[in-house]
Scaffold this motif. Structure first.
Motif, PDB file in Angstrom:
ATOM      1  N   ALA A   1      77.417 134.068  -4.400  1.00  0.00           N
ATOM      2  CA  ALA A   1      78.667 134.223  -5.148  1.00  0.00           C
ATOM      3  C   ALA A   1      78.327 134.535  -6.596  1.00  0.00           C
ATOM      4  CB  ALA A   1      79.493 132.946  -5.066  1.00  0.00           C
ATOM      5  N   GLU A   2      78.991 135.524  -7.166  1.00  0.00           N
ATOM      6  CA  GLU A   2      78.693 135.917  -8.547  1.00  0.00           C
ATOM      7  C   GLU A   2      78.856 134.756  -9.516  1.00  0.00           C
ATOM      8  OE1 GLU A   2      80.178 139.125 -11.953  1.00  0.00           O
ATOM      9  OE2 GLU A   2      81.450 138.700 -10.225  1.00  0.00           O
ATOM     10  N   CYS A   3      79.941 134.013  -9.395  1.00  0.00           N
ATOM     11  CA  CYS A   3      80.275 132.960 -10.355  1.00  0.00           C
ATOM     12  C   CYS A   3      79.778 131.614  -9.856  1.00  0.00           C
ATOM     13  CB  CYS A   3      81.783 132.943 -10.596  1.00  0.00           C
ATOM     14  SG  CYS A   3      82.435 134.551 -11.122  1.00  0.00           S
ATOM     15  N   ASP A   4      78.472 131.476  -9.829  1.00  0.00           N
ATOM     16  CA  ASP A   4      77.807 130.324  -9.224  1.00  0.00           C
ATOM     17  C   ASP A   4      76.439 130.172  -9.884  1.00  0.00           C
ATOM     18  OD1 ASP A   4      76.481 128.524  -7.559  1.00  0.00           O
ATOM     19  OD2 ASP A   4      76.979 129.560  -5.699  1.00  0.00           O
ATOM     20  N   PRO A   5      76.072 128.973 -10.342  1.00  0.00           N
ATOM     21  CA  PRO A   5      74.741 128.797 -10.925  1.00  0.00           C
ATOM     22  C   PRO A   5      73.612 129.217  -9.990  1.00  0.00           C
ATOM     23  CG  PRO A   5      76.083 126.832 -11.274  1.00  0.00           C
ATOM     24  CD  PRO A   5      76.860 127.726 -10.353  1.00  0.00           C
ATOM     25  N   LEU A   6      73.860 129.183  -8.674  1.00  0.00           N
ATOM     26  CA  LEU A   6      72.811 129.479  -7.708  1.00  0.00           C
ATOM     27  C   LEU A   6      72.662 130.968  -7.392  1.00  0.00           C
ATOM     28  CD1 LEU A   6      73.594 126.629  -5.126  1.00  0.00           C
ATOM     29  CD2 LEU A   6      71.768 126.664  -6.836  1.00  0.00           C
ATOM     30  N   SER A   7      73.473 131.814  -7.986  1.00  0.00           N
ATOM     31  CA  SER A   7      73.502 133.210  -7.538  1.00  0.00           C
ATOM     32  C   SER A   7      72.184 133.940  -7.736  1.00  0.00           C
ATOM     33  CB  SER A   7      74.641 133.976  -8.215  1.00  0.00           C
ATOM     34  OG  SER A   7      74.454 134.058  -9.607  1.00  0.00           O
ATOM     35  N   SER A   8      71.334 133.510  -8.673  1.00  0.00           N
ATOM     36  CA  SER A   8      70.047 134.177  -8.887  1.00  0.00           C
ATOM     37  C   SER A   8      69.032 133.873  -7.788  1.00  0.00           C
ATOM     38  CB  SER A   8      69.446 133.756 -10.233  1.00  0.00           C
ATOM     39  OG  SER A   8      70.198 134.252 -11.307  1.00  0.00           O
ATOM     40  N   ASP A   9      69.246 132.806  -7.037  1.00  0.00           N
ATOM     41  CA  ASP A   9      68.258 132.413  -6.031  1.00  0.00           C
ATOM     42  C   ASP A   9      68.144 133.428  -4.901  1.00  0.00           C
ATOM     43  OD1 ASP A   9      67.891 130.171  -7.552  1.00  0.00           O
ATOM     44  OD2 ASP A   9      68.260 128.730  -5.938  1.00  0.00           O
ATOM     45  N   GLY A  10      69.271 134.036  -4.527  1.00  0.00           N
ATOM     46  CA  GLY A  10      69.242 135.006  -3.441  1.00  0.00           C
ATOM     47  C   GLY A  10      68.328 136.189  -3.725  1.00  0.00           C
ATOM     48  N   PRO A  11      68.549 136.911  -4.836  1.00  0.00           N
ATOM     49  CA  PRO A  11      67.663 138.047  -5.118  1.00  0.00           C
ATOM     50  C   PRO A  11      66.217 137.642  -5.377  1.00  0.00           C
ATOM     51  CG  PRO A  11      69.387 137.812  -6.808  1.00  0.00           C
ATOM     52  CD  PRO A  11      69.717 136.879  -5.707  1.00  0.00           C
TER      53      PRO A  11
END
Length: 318
Positions: free
Chosen positions: A248-258
């Protein structure tokens, strides 16, 4: 601080407000028992029911020390090509068979694959690695029980972390996972950069929330270098199954996916990460009310089916 006024559309704001009405932003200041009561009530309020014809069986996986409750979902029109082993979210201290019951039911009905939801042990009663040990035991049970089917690992948030840990441990198993679908997973990324900074105070999940869950999960012990605890800190990403990360764009965790995608690709594996614009952590519960979440859930279902059938087509997930 990021301004979410224009990032979130009206439907998503309505979802955020409805969620906050059941699960207030200050819930982590309550006792563990109170937090679970609040969370369970919220999950009941969002439960969307079962698709027609779907049946379930609630049973348990025996281990030498305890039983692991599971719920098996069977579709009206089954497809025995694969099964899905699902790990629910909830910060490793919330949730269970009921919290993601309707999500698992819909994944089952829309893919045709049997889905097994795992009620792993929760913190703080059972500190890390108890939750992961239950995930490992569940995979070993699935490998024996579904010997003729592909196994697709799936999970959201904390459950995405467990799924990735299972994938890492069993990548060279005789019945290795056919793939994994990780939904806004927490994989142990660097909290000093990326989304951890730009979305530190995002709606529905903040850095403060994450720090609380991590302390509860470990009891304060430093296990940050453990690849099970934080899959992004593994030193070997070779041999991992084809992986789809949905963030999800608006989520602190969004960088983990890429970051996880890039590590797998660098080791010669197949991985894709899709960031869902304008969505927030926990949006699976918005899949019937928010257009963006509805499209994302369709993408998640397509990814599960693709991996279960042994296909790989990144363009189909765009």
């Amino acid at each position: 601080m990021t301004d979410y006024t224009d990032l979130l559309d009206a439907e998503t704001w309505a979802f955020v407000e409805r969620t906050n009405s059941f699960y207030p932003p200050d819930t982590i200041d309550y006792t563990i028992a109170e937090q679970r009561e609040i969370y369970d009530r919220m999950c009941r309020e969002f439960h969307a029911g079962y698709p027609d014809g779907l049946v379930t069986e609630t049973t348990a996986i025996p281990t030498p020390t305890h039983d692991i409750p599971i719920r098996i979902y069977r579709a009206a029109q089954p497809d025995a090509a694969a099964m899905v082993l699902y790990f629910h979210g909830g910060g490793f201290m919330l949730g269970g068979l009921e919290s993601h019951d309707d999500v698992c039911a819909e994944i089952c009905q829309r893919t045709g694959f049997e889905v097994v939801s795992v009620d792993y042990r929760l913190s703080p009663e059972h500190l890390y690695p108890a939750c992961h040990d239950d995930g490992y035991a569940a995979f070993e049970w699935a490998a024996k029980t579904y010997a003729g089917r592909a196994i697709v690992l799936a999970g959201d948030s904390a459950g995405g972390n467990i799924a990735a840990a299972v994938a890492g441990r069993y990548r060279r198993h005789a019945h290795a996972p056919a793939g994994q679908v990780l939904i806004y997973p927490g994989l142990g990324g660097d909290h000093r950069k990326g989304s951890y900074v730009t979305h530190a105070d995002a709606p529905l999940l903040s850095i403060r929330d994450m720090a609380f869950y991590q302390k509860i999960r470990t009891g304060g012990a430093d296990v940050s270098k453990d690849a099970g605890f934080a899959p992004l800190r593994d030193t070997d990403f070779s041999g991992l199954p084809p992986t789809v990360c949905i963030t999800a764009e608006c989520d602190p965790l969004s960088s983990d996916g890429p970051a996880y995608r890039d590590a797998i690709r660098a080791a010669g594996g197949k991985a894709v990460s899709v960031e869902e614009k304008g969505l927030v952590h926990g949006y699976l519960r918005a899949r019937h009310t928010v257009g963006r979440a509805r499209k994302s859930f369709a993408r998640i279902v397509a990814a599960v089916r693709m991996l279960g059938l042994g296909h790989w087509n990144e363009d189909s997930l765009a």
